[in-house]
Design an enzyme around this catalytic site. Structure first.
Site, PDB file in Angstrom:
ATOM      1  N   HIS A   1      -6.493  -5.240   3.952  1.00 35.04           N
ATOM      2  CA  HIS A   1      -6.582  -4.349   2.910  1.00 35.04           C
ATOM      3  C   HIS A   1      -7.023  -3.125   3.062  1.00 35.04           C
ATOM      4  O   HIS A   1      -7.931  -3.149   3.884  1.00 35.04           O
ATOM      5  CB  HIS A   1      -7.491  -5.120   1.937  1.00 35.04           C
ATOM      6  CG  HIS A   1      -7.677  -4.213   0.593  1.00 35.04           C
ATOM      7  ND1 HIS A   1      -8.788  -3.717   0.207  1.00 35.04           N
ATOM      8  CD2 HIS A   1      -6.510  -4.066  -0.302  1.00 35.04           C
ATOM      9  CE1 HIS A   1      -8.413  -3.097  -1.134  1.00 35.04           C
ATOM     10  NE2 HIS A   1      -7.352  -3.454  -1.224  1.00 35.04           N
TER      11      HIS A   1
ATOM     12  N   HIS B   1      -5.804   5.591  -1.220  1.00 32.81           N
ATOM     13  CA  HIS B   1      -5.956   4.665  -2.577  1.00 32.81           C
ATOM     14  C   HIS B   1      -6.185   5.537  -3.831  1.00 32.81           C
ATOM     15  O   HIS B   1      -5.519   5.065  -4.848  1.00 32.81           O
ATOM     16  CB  HIS B   1      -7.174   3.867  -2.336  1.00 32.81           C
ATOM     17  CG  HIS B   1      -7.607   3.027  -3.438  1.00 32.81           C
ATOM     18  ND1 HIS B   1      -8.298   3.447  -4.376  1.00 32.81           N
ATOM     19  CD2 HIS B   1      -7.003   1.901  -3.623  1.00 32.81           C
ATOM     20  CE1 HIS B   1      -8.398   2.547  -5.332  1.00 32.81           C
ATOM     21  NE2 HIS B   1      -7.643   1.400  -5.227  1.00 32.81           N
TER      22      HIS B   1
HETATM   23  O1  G3P Z   1      -2.693  -5.182  -2.686  1.00 35.99           O
HETATM   24  C1  G3P Z   1      -3.483  -5.139  -3.855  1.00 35.99           C
HETATM   25  C2  G3P Z   1      -4.735  -4.443  -3.628  1.00 35.99           C
HETATM   26  O2  G3P Z   1      -4.718  -3.251  -2.697  1.00 35.99           O
HETATM   27  C3  G3P Z   1      -4.962  -3.838  -5.173  1.00 35.99           C
HETATM   28  O3  G3P Z   1      -5.987  -3.054  -5.227  1.00 35.99           O
HETATM   29  O4  G3P Z   1      -7.030  -1.049  -5.803  1.00 35.99           O
HETATM   30  O5  G3P Z   1      -7.296  -1.888  -3.578  1.00 35.99           O
HETATM   31  O6  G3P Z   1      -5.181  -1.122  -4.360  1.00 35.99           O
HETATM   32  P1  G3P Z   1      -6.627  -1.668  -4.768  1.00 35.99           P
HETATM   33 CA    CA Z   2      -3.789  -1.302  -2.482  1.00 36.72          CA
END
Ligand code: G3P
Ligand code: CA
Length: 321
Positions: free
Chosen positions: A20, A62
Site C-alpha cells: 500500500h 495520495h
Molecule cells: O487500495 C485501497 C486503498 O489504498 C484506499 O485507501 O486512502 O490509502 O487510498 P487510501
Molecule cells: Ca490508494
C-alpha cells in the site's frame, strides 16, 4: 469474469500481496524509494494513487493537494497547513517539494513510527515508477493505480473523463495494460475505464466506515461515489452492486467484511482484495477467510505470514549491481 481472470496476469489463483502506497509502514509513502523497497521485499502488486499536474503530468500522490504531514518546502520545513492542489502547479514546481520524511511529532508519524526517512524524495511521475520497474527487470510486478478524484471536490482535479483517458494513455504507452489495474472509490472513473479500455481490469473500492462511507446503504438515492448505482437496489450488497457495475475485483475496507460476505462475493465471480490491513491478527484472519489478496502498509509482515503457510511468494527484485 474468465476474461478478467486471464487479464489479471493468468495468475488468478496466486495470492495478491499488495504494498500500500509502496509500503507506507516502512518507507515514505508513494515515493520511488518505497516502491524500490517493495520490489526488493517481493510483492505481487505496488498499490499507488495518482493525480495530474497543471501541465498534464500524471504523478503519484495520495492527496489532491500538498499534505503537510509528508511534504516539506524547498527550505526543508514541513508545510504548516494544507498546500496547493497538484492541479494548480506545473510538474517542475512540484519537484521543489520534498516527500521523503513524515512530519516528526505528528499523529501520522506516531502511526507509522517505523517508517524510514529518505530525504530528497520527490512526488514522482507515474512514468518514473514504470521506468524503475523496468530497470529492476521486475517484469512480473503489477500496478494497482487509484484515481484520486472525488465527486465532492470537482474543482480540485480534472473531471473523470480526461483524468481516466490520461491514465489509460500512460498505461498503454508503457505497454502495461496486462499488469495494471485501475482502482477507485469514484466508480465514475471505473465505468469510463471499462468503456474506453476494456483490456485493463478495474477494481471497485468501497468504505462503509463513518465519515468515509462511500456506499451510503439505507440512505435515499444513490451515493455520489457509485456512478449512479444504488446499493439499496441490490439488497444492500456491495458485492452485488460491483457485479452489476461490471466489476471483477472488489476492494472493501477490511472492517466492512465477514467471511460470509467474502464467500458471497467470490460466488459471484468477484475477487476480494481488502484494504488496508496492517495488524498480524487481522491479516491472519483474512488469510484464513481465503481472500484473493491483501493491501498492506507492511508487505514484509504479510510475506512472512504467507511464507509460514507455504503460500507461493512473489519474486524479489533487488537493485542491480
Ligand atoms: O487500495 C485501497 C486503498 O489504498 C484506499 O485507501 O486512502 O490509502 O487510498 P487510501
Ligand atoms: Ca490508494
Amino acid at each position: 469474469m474468465i476474461l478478467a481472470a486471464a487479464l489479471l496476469g493468468g495468475c488468478a489463483t496466486q495470492f495478491d500481496l499488495q504494498a500500500h502506497r509502496g509500503g507506507r509502514g516502512l518507507m515514505p509513502e508513494n515515493t520511488l524509494a518505497a516502491f524500490a523497497k517493495a520490489m526488493e521485499i517481493g510483492v505481487t502488486t505496488l498499490e499507488l494513487d495518482v493525480g495530474i499536474t497543471q501541465d498534464g503530468v500524471m504523478v503519484i500522490s495520495h492527496d489532491r493537494y500538498l499534505n503537510p504531514d509528508v511534504i516539506r518546502d524547498a527550505e526543508g520545513r514541513h508545510l504548516t497547513e494544507r498546500g496547493a492542489t497538484l492541479m494548480s502547479m506545473p510538474f517542475a514546481e512540484l519537484q521543489r517539494f520534498d516527500a521523503g520524511r513524515i512530519k516528526p511529532g505528528s499523529n501520522y508519524a506516531k502511526t507509522f513510527a517505523q517508517q524510514q526517512a529518505v530525504d530528497g524524495e520527490r512526488i514522482p511521475a507515474l512514468s518514473a515508477l514504470f521506468e524503475l520497474a523496468k530497470l529492476r527487470n521486475a517484469s512480473d510486478v503489477r500496478f494497482n493505480i487509484e484515481t484520486k478524484i472525488s465527486p465532492n471536490a470537482a474543482g480540485e482535479t480534472l473531471p473523470p473523463e480526461p483524468f481516466v483517458r490520461a491514465l489509460i494513455a500512460e498505461i498503454r504507452n508503457a505497454g502495461l495494460t496486462a499488469r495494471a489495474t485501475i482502482q477507485s472509490f469514484d466508480w465514475r472513473t471505473l465505468q469510463i475505464a471499462q468503456k474506453e479500455a476494456p483490456e485493463i481490469v478495474t477494481v471497485y473500492l468501497s468504505s462503509q466506515q463513518g465519515a468515509g462511507d462511500t456506499v451510503q446503504a439505507g440512505k435515499p438515492g444513490a451515493s455520489p461515489w457509485l456512478a449512479g448505482f444504488d446499493v439499496d437496489d441490490y439488497a444492500g450488497s456491495v458485492a452485488r452492486t460491483v457485479a452489476a457495475a461490471g466489476g471483477s475485483v472488489w476492494s472493501p475496507h477490511y472492517k466492512d467484511i465477514t467471511q460470509a460476505l467474502v464467500r458471497d462475493a467470490q460466488s459471484l465471480g468477484l475477487q476480494v482484495v481488502p484494504w488496508t490491513v496492517n495488524d498480524e491478527a487481522d491479516l491472519t484472519r483474512l488469510l484464513d477467510w481465503k481472500v484473493d489478496g491483501l493491501i498492506t502498509d507492511y508487505p514484509d509482515l504479510l510475506r512472512a505470514l504467507m511464507k509460514a503457510r507455504g503460500m507461493v511468494l512473489p519474486a524479489q527484485f533487488p537493485p542491480k549491481l
